[in-house]
Write an enzyme that holds these catalytic residues in place. Structure first.
Site, PDB file in Angstrom:
ATOM      1  N   PHE A 135     -15.696  -8.310  -1.667  1.00  0.00           N
ATOM      2  CA  PHE A 135     -16.233  -6.949  -1.606  1.00  0.00           C
ATOM      3  C   PHE A 135     -15.310  -6.005  -2.370  1.00  0.00           C
ATOM      4  O   PHE A 135     -14.266  -6.417  -2.884  1.00  0.00           O
ATOM      5  CB  PHE A 135     -16.405  -6.505  -0.146  1.00  0.00           C
ATOM      6  CG  PHE A 135     -15.110  -6.240   0.584  1.00  0.00           C
ATOM      7  CD1 PHE A 135     -14.356  -7.282   1.091  1.00  0.00           C
ATOM      8  CD2 PHE A 135     -14.630  -4.947   0.764  1.00  0.00           C
ATOM      9  CE1 PHE A 135     -13.151  -7.049   1.764  1.00  0.00           C
ATOM     10  CE2 PHE A 135     -13.438  -4.696   1.436  1.00  0.00           C
ATOM     11  CZ  PHE A 135     -12.696  -5.754   1.932  1.00  0.00           C
TER      12      PHE A 135
ATOM     13  N   ASP B 162      -6.112  -0.078   7.009  1.00  0.00           N
ATOM     14  CA  ASP B 162      -6.489   0.823   5.917  1.00  0.00           C
ATOM     15  C   ASP B 162      -5.898   0.233   4.648  1.00  0.00           C
ATOM     16  O   ASP B 162      -4.700  -0.058   4.575  1.00  0.00           O
ATOM     17  CB  ASP B 162      -5.988   2.256   6.141  1.00  0.00           C
ATOM     18  CG  ASP B 162      -6.807   3.246   5.315  1.00  0.00           C
ATOM     19  OD1 ASP B 162      -8.051   3.114   5.287  1.00  0.00           O
ATOM     20  OD2 ASP B 162      -6.225   4.136   4.680  1.00  0.00           O
TER      21      ASP B 162
HETATM   22  P1  ITT Z   1     -12.970   0.893   7.583  1.00  0.00           P
HETATM   23  O1  ITT Z   1     -12.274   2.200   7.296  1.00  0.00           O
HETATM   24  O2  ITT Z   1     -14.133   1.037   8.521  1.00  0.00           O
HETATM   25  O3  ITT Z   1     -12.023  -0.176   8.024  1.00  0.00           O
HETATM   26  P2  ITT Z   1     -13.461   0.865   4.705  1.00  0.00           P
HETATM   27  O4  ITT Z   1     -14.367   0.025   3.860  1.00  0.00           O
HETATM   28  O5  ITT Z   1     -13.603   2.364   4.630  1.00  0.00           O
HETATM   29  O6  ITT Z   1     -13.615   0.351   6.206  1.00  0.00           O
HETATM   30  P3  ITT Z   1     -10.695   1.114   3.771  1.00  0.00           P
HETATM   31  O7  ITT Z   1     -10.745   2.580   3.908  1.00  0.00           O
HETATM   32  O8  ITT Z   1      -9.519   0.403   4.309  1.00  0.00           O
HETATM   33  O9  ITT Z   1     -12.010   0.438   4.394  1.00  0.00           O
HETATM   34  O10 ITT Z   1     -10.811   0.607   2.266  1.00  0.00           O
HETATM   35  C1  ITT Z   1     -10.962   1.435   1.192  1.00  0.00           C
HETATM   36  C2  ITT Z   1     -11.623   0.721   0.066  1.00  0.00           C
HETATM   37  O11 ITT Z   1     -10.672  -0.154  -0.554  1.00  0.00           O
HETATM   38  C3  ITT Z   1     -12.807  -0.164   0.416  1.00  0.00           C
HETATM   39  O12 ITT Z   1     -13.988   0.589   0.471  1.00  0.00           O
HETATM   40  C4  ITT Z   1     -12.817  -1.133  -0.755  1.00  0.00           C
HETATM   41  O13 ITT Z   1     -13.449  -0.563  -1.868  1.00  0.00           O
HETATM   42  C5  ITT Z   1     -11.333  -1.274  -1.060  1.00  0.00           C
HETATM   43  N1  ITT Z   1     -10.782  -2.487  -0.437  1.00  0.00           N
HETATM   44  C6  ITT Z   1     -10.118  -2.598   0.741  1.00  0.00           C
HETATM   45  N2  ITT Z   1      -9.777  -3.882   0.975  1.00  0.00           N
HETATM   46  C7  ITT Z   1     -10.261  -4.594  -0.070  1.00  0.00           C
HETATM   47  C8  ITT Z   1     -10.254  -5.951  -0.407  1.00  0.00           C
HETATM   48  O14 ITT Z   1      -9.714  -6.871   0.384  1.00  0.00           O
HETATM   49  N3  ITT Z   1     -10.832  -6.338  -1.542  1.00  0.00           N
HETATM   50  C9  ITT Z   1     -11.412  -5.438  -2.354  1.00  0.00           C
HETATM   51  N4  ITT Z   1     -11.465  -4.127  -2.114  1.00  0.00           N
HETATM   52  C10 ITT Z   1     -10.902  -3.698  -0.980  1.00  0.00           C
END
Ligand code: ITT
Length: 224
Positions: A161, A78
């Site tokens: 992303f 997360d």
């Molecule tokens: P899962 O819960 O299925 O793992 P998610 O996309 O919902 O996927 P998170 O809740 O961990 O993942 O991430 C929250 C947001 O933070 C994600 O939608 C991105 O906008 C941002 N984020 C996370 N990691 C990132 C990264 O490496 N680079 C850029 N943005 C990131």
């Protein structure tokens, strides 16, 4: 308690629906002797509701629910962007900063608007990645990785992303998007969390293989 035999071959399910994360984790861990599988191999896997107050709570919940569903070891991530000027927001709500079902572009537009006119020295931010490892019985272990940087005044770059196009890595003078996957995967919050997770995963693997070797032994009392 599940017997160690049911863990063979040693395999870890990546508890995420985010394809970008899967690619990053697999690339960063390409050199370790562990088989990673994705949720695509588990039709009907639950969409875990991320209703925790912290990244830690959500990571643990994702890892544990997927471990319980798949009956395998699961690794969840997360992550969130914490912006100093916004008192740590969007943080745990990074995915839905601009509203439920919003796009990455919507989030970036909202962020840039909230930071309009803010001088560089007040644009500090950090990405925080919390990784949780869980076994079906429920034990979880978490680690974290942090990447410090600044919020740019416009989106730059095409790769990556989420908030990658608006997150400047000062040492490189480029956003994570401009750096591209190879460089990002060598310095990111996710890379750092995975480096911290590596010895834990390898120890777990060794413990399980050790118990398999000594097949007369009972299940490990403490495997995580
Ligand atoms: P899962 O819960 O299925 O793992 P998610 O996309 O919902 O996927 P998170 O809740 O961990 O993942 O991430 C929250 C947001 O933070 C994600 O939608 C991105 O906008 C941002 N984020 C996370 N990691 C990132 C990264 O490496 N680079 C850029 N943005 C990131």
């Amino acid at each position: 308690m599940k017997t160690p035999h049911s863990y063979e071959p040693f395999k870890v399910v990546l508890a995420t629906h985010n394809e970008h994360k899967v690619m990053e984790i697999m690339a960063i861990f390409s050199d370790i002797p562990i088989q990673f599988v994705t949720l695509n191999n588990y039709p009907g896997a639950p969409e875990v509701v991320e209703d925790g107050k912290t990244l830690e709570e959500n990571a643990q919940k994702k890892a544990y629910e997927i471990a319980r569903f798949t009956k395998e070891i699961a690794l969840a991530d997360d992550s969130g962007l914490e912006v100093e000027f916004l008192d740590g927001m969007p943080g745990v709500i990074s995915a839905r900063f601009a509203g439920t079902n919003c796009s990455y572009a919507d989030n970036n537009t909202k962020l840039l608007k909230s930071m309009k006119g803010v001088p560089t020295e007040h644009r500090k931010a950090r990405f925080r990645c919390v990784m949780a490892l869980a076994v079906p019985e429920g034990a979880t272990q978490t680690v974290q990785g942090v990447l410090n940087g600044y919020i740019t005044d416009r989106a730059r770059g095409e790769e990556g992303f989420g908030y990658d196009p608006v997150f400047l890595v000062p040492e490189q003078g480029k956003t994570l998007s401009e750096l591209g996957p190879k460089l990002k995967n060598g310095l990111s919050h996710r890379y750092k969390a995975l480096q911290a997770m590596k010895p834990i995963l390898l120890k777990l693997r060794d413990n399980i293989l050790h118990h398999l070797d000594k097949s007369s032994a009972g299940p490990p009392t403490e495997i995580i």
